[in-house]
Design a protein around this motif. Sequence first.
Motif, mmCIF file in Angstrom:
data_model
loop_
_atom_site.group_PDB
_atom_site.id
_atom_site.type_symbol
_atom_site.label_atom_id
_atom_site.label_comp_id
_atom_site.label_asym_id
_atom_site.label_seq_id
_atom_site.Cartn_x
_atom_site.Cartn_y
_atom_site.Cartn_z
ATOM 1 N N ARG A 83 -50.792 42.123 -24.092
ATOM 2 C CA ARG A 83 -50.280 43.497 -24.121
ATOM 3 C C ARG A 83 -49.749 43.857 -22.731
ATOM 4 O O ARG A 83 -50.269 43.393 -21.711
ATOM 5 C CB ARG A 83 -51.382 44.482 -24.520
ATOM 6 C CG ARG A 83 -51.965 44.233 -25.900
ATOM 7 C CD ARG A 83 -50.981 44.536 -27.017
ATOM 8 N NE ARG A 83 -51.574 44.287 -28.336
ATOM 9 C CZ ARG A 83 -51.281 43.239 -29.095
ATOM 10 N NH1 ARG A 83 -50.413 42.333 -28.672
ATOM 11 N NH2 ARG A 83 -51.844 43.085 -30.279
ATOM 12 N N SER A 84 -48.730 44.716 -22.716
ATOM 13 C CA SER A 84 -48.106 45.142 -21.468
ATOM 14 C C SER A 84 -48.069 46.654 -21.396
ATOM 15 O O SER A 84 -47.937 47.340 -22.415
ATOM 16 C CB SER A 84 -46.687 44.579 -21.362
ATOM 17 O OG SER A 84 -46.688 43.167 -21.455
ATOM 18 N N LEU A 97 -35.439 42.582 -21.268
ATOM 19 C CA LEU A 97 -36.121 41.284 -21.234
ATOM 20 C C LEU A 97 -37.210 41.212 -22.303
ATOM 21 O O LEU A 97 -37.351 40.196 -22.998
ATOM 22 C CB LEU A 97 -36.728 41.051 -19.847
ATOM 23 C CG LEU A 97 -35.742 40.814 -18.700
ATOM 24 C CD1 LEU A 97 -36.470 40.856 -17.356
ATOM 25 C CD2 LEU A 97 -35.017 39.490 -18.868
ATOM 26 N N TYR A 98 -37.958 42.284 -22.451
ATOM 27 C CA TYR A 98 -39.045 42.302 -23.434
ATOM 28 C C TYR A 98 -38.490 42.214 -24.854
ATOM 29 O O TYR A 98 -39.031 41.489 -25.701
ATOM 30 C CB TYR A 98 -39.880 43.568 -23.269
ATOM 31 C CG TYR A 98 -41.153 43.566 -24.091
ATOM 32 C CD1 TYR A 98 -42.285 42.903 -23.635
ATOM 33 C CD2 TYR A 98 -41.222 44.226 -25.310
ATOM 34 C CE1 TYR A 98 -43.459 42.892 -24.380
ATOM 35 C CE2 TYR A 98 -42.380 44.220 -26.060
ATOM 36 C CZ TYR A 98 -43.498 43.551 -25.593
ATOM 37 O OH TYR A 98 -44.651 43.537 -26.344
ATOM 38 N N HIS A 99 -37.414 42.945 -25.122
ATOM 39 C CA HIS A 99 -36.794 42.877 -26.451
ATOM 40 C C HIS A 99 -36.299 41.460 -26.750
ATOM 41 O O HIS A 99 -36.419 40.979 -27.884
ATOM 42 C CB HIS A 99 -35.641 43.871 -26.548
ATOM 43 C CG HIS A 99 -36.092 45.289 -26.684
ATOM 44 N ND1 HIS A 99 -35.210 46.339 -26.770
ATOM 45 C CD2 HIS A 99 -37.328 45.838 -26.755
ATOM 46 C CE1 HIS A 99 -35.879 47.474 -26.885
ATOM 47 N NE2 HIS A 99 -37.167 47.192 -26.885
ATOM 48 N N LEU A 216 -43.278 44.210 -37.498
ATOM 49 C CA LEU A 216 -43.515 45.387 -36.668
ATOM 50 C C LEU A 216 -44.359 44.947 -35.475
ATOM 51 O O LEU A 216 -45.532 44.609 -35.627
ATOM 52 C CB LEU A 216 -44.231 46.459 -37.480
ATOM 53 C CG LEU A 216 -44.293 47.861 -36.866
ATOM 54 C CD1 LEU A 216 -42.887 48.423 -36.659
ATOM 55 C CD2 LEU A 216 -45.112 48.789 -37.747
ATOM 56 N N LEU A 217 -43.753 44.966 -34.294
ATOM 57 C CA LEU A 217 -44.379 44.389 -33.112
ATOM 58 C C LEU A 217 -44.621 45.445 -32.032
ATOM 59 O O LEU A 217 -43.868 46.416 -31.928
ATOM 60 C CB LEU A 217 -43.483 43.290 -32.536
ATOM 61 C CG LEU A 217 -43.138 42.132 -33.483
ATOM 62 C CD1 LEU A 217 -42.167 41.179 -32.802
ATOM 63 C CD2 LEU A 217 -44.399 41.401 -33.921
ATOM 64 N N PRO A 218 -45.643 45.251 -31.215
ATOM 65 C CA PRO A 218 -45.946 46.230 -30.151
ATOM 66 C C PRO A 218 -44.906 46.207 -29.042
ATOM 67 O O PRO A 218 -44.427 45.136 -28.639
ATOM 68 C CB PRO A 218 -47.321 45.784 -29.642
ATOM 69 C CG PRO A 218 -47.403 44.339 -29.987
ATOM 70 C CD PRO A 218 -46.647 44.160 -31.268
ATOM 71 N N LEU A 219 -44.572 47.379 -28.550
ATOM 72 C CA LEU A 219 -43.715 47.520 -27.387
ATOM 73 C C LEU A 219 -44.575 47.588 -26.132
ATOM 74 O O LEU A 219 -45.805 47.553 -26.205
ATOM 75 C CB LEU A 219 -42.864 48.778 -27.521
ATOM 76 C CG LEU A 219 -41.749 48.716 -28.569
ATOM 77 C CD1 LEU A 219 -41.187 50.109 -28.849
ATOM 78 C CD2 LEU A 219 -40.635 47.776 -28.113
ATOM 79 N N ILE A 220 -43.947 47.732 -24.979
ATOM 80 C CA ILE A 220 -44.676 47.973 -23.745
ATOM 81 C C ILE A 220 -45.109 49.443 -23.732
ATOM 82 O O ILE A 220 -44.283 50.328 -23.930
ATOM 83 C CB ILE A 220 -43.806 47.649 -22.521
ATOM 84 C CG1 ILE A 220 -43.424 46.160 -22.514
ATOM 85 C CG2 ILE A 220 -44.555 48.005 -21.227
ATOM 86 C CD1 ILE A 220 -42.458 45.777 -21.416
ATOM 87 N N LEU A 221 -46.382 49.666 -23.526
ATOM 88 C CA LEU A 221 -46.916 51.035 -23.537
ATOM 89 C C LEU A 221 -46.538 51.753 -22.244
ATOM 90 O O LEU A 221 -46.730 51.227 -21.151
ATOM 91 C CB LEU A 221 -48.444 50.979 -23.662
ATOM 92 C CG LEU A 221 -49.168 52.314 -23.635
ATOM 93 C CD1 LEU A 221 -48.842 53.152 -24.875
ATOM 94 C CD2 LEU A 221 -50.682 52.111 -23.517
#
Length: 225
Positions: A83-84, A97-99, A216-221
Amino acid sequence: AISSEIIADVCRNLTPGKREHEIAGEIAGKLLARDLKPSCLLVGTDERPFRYRHPIPTGKKLRDYAVIGLVVEQGGLHLALTRSVVVGKLKDETTKLYHATQRVQVAYLAASRPGVSTEEIFKRGIAAYEGEGFPDEWQRHHQGGAIGYAPREYRIGEGTAEVVETNQMLAWNPTIRGTKCEDTILTREDGAVEFLTLVPDWWPKREVTAGGKSFLLPLILEIDR
């Protein structure tokens, strides 16, 4: 999974100035209190995730960005997740970059079906890296593989010739320049995958599609302080 909830809670309550060792210690303490053992616990803050793909916690103090990776064990079984989190507003470049890393992850996930060879899955991942404009990034960190009775029972792209089985646990962990995506899934007979590591409802998420499948994936919080 309990481990997902613990990491999410720690991320939500991070404050600038906290040392990587403190972050790791807080996570480890919460895990052990629930009879969970951290087999691998990585914490990289600010520039360190961009410098190291496997950041061992140090005494460095958090400024605004953290990437936390975990392999947790209970009763001989392992789960892996990353997790980020950013304190404040995420930089546009890091978001891009994360996408891109998520799209590589989804290429691996979409190919994870019983009867498919790991060689084929690896090829899909490499093609996804190339499609995102990062053809060499896969060489800078292992891409994951089967998980269960070890943190990885095998790692794709490292000479193994395996075939995915029904109800097998897999954990892919692509990385691109300071970003990493990782969750543990269970392969089902009908070709679907079941996520064994999930973020809470309040965590931001994004739907990503590959091979006709959506995830459905987690994004950077992003948190305000």
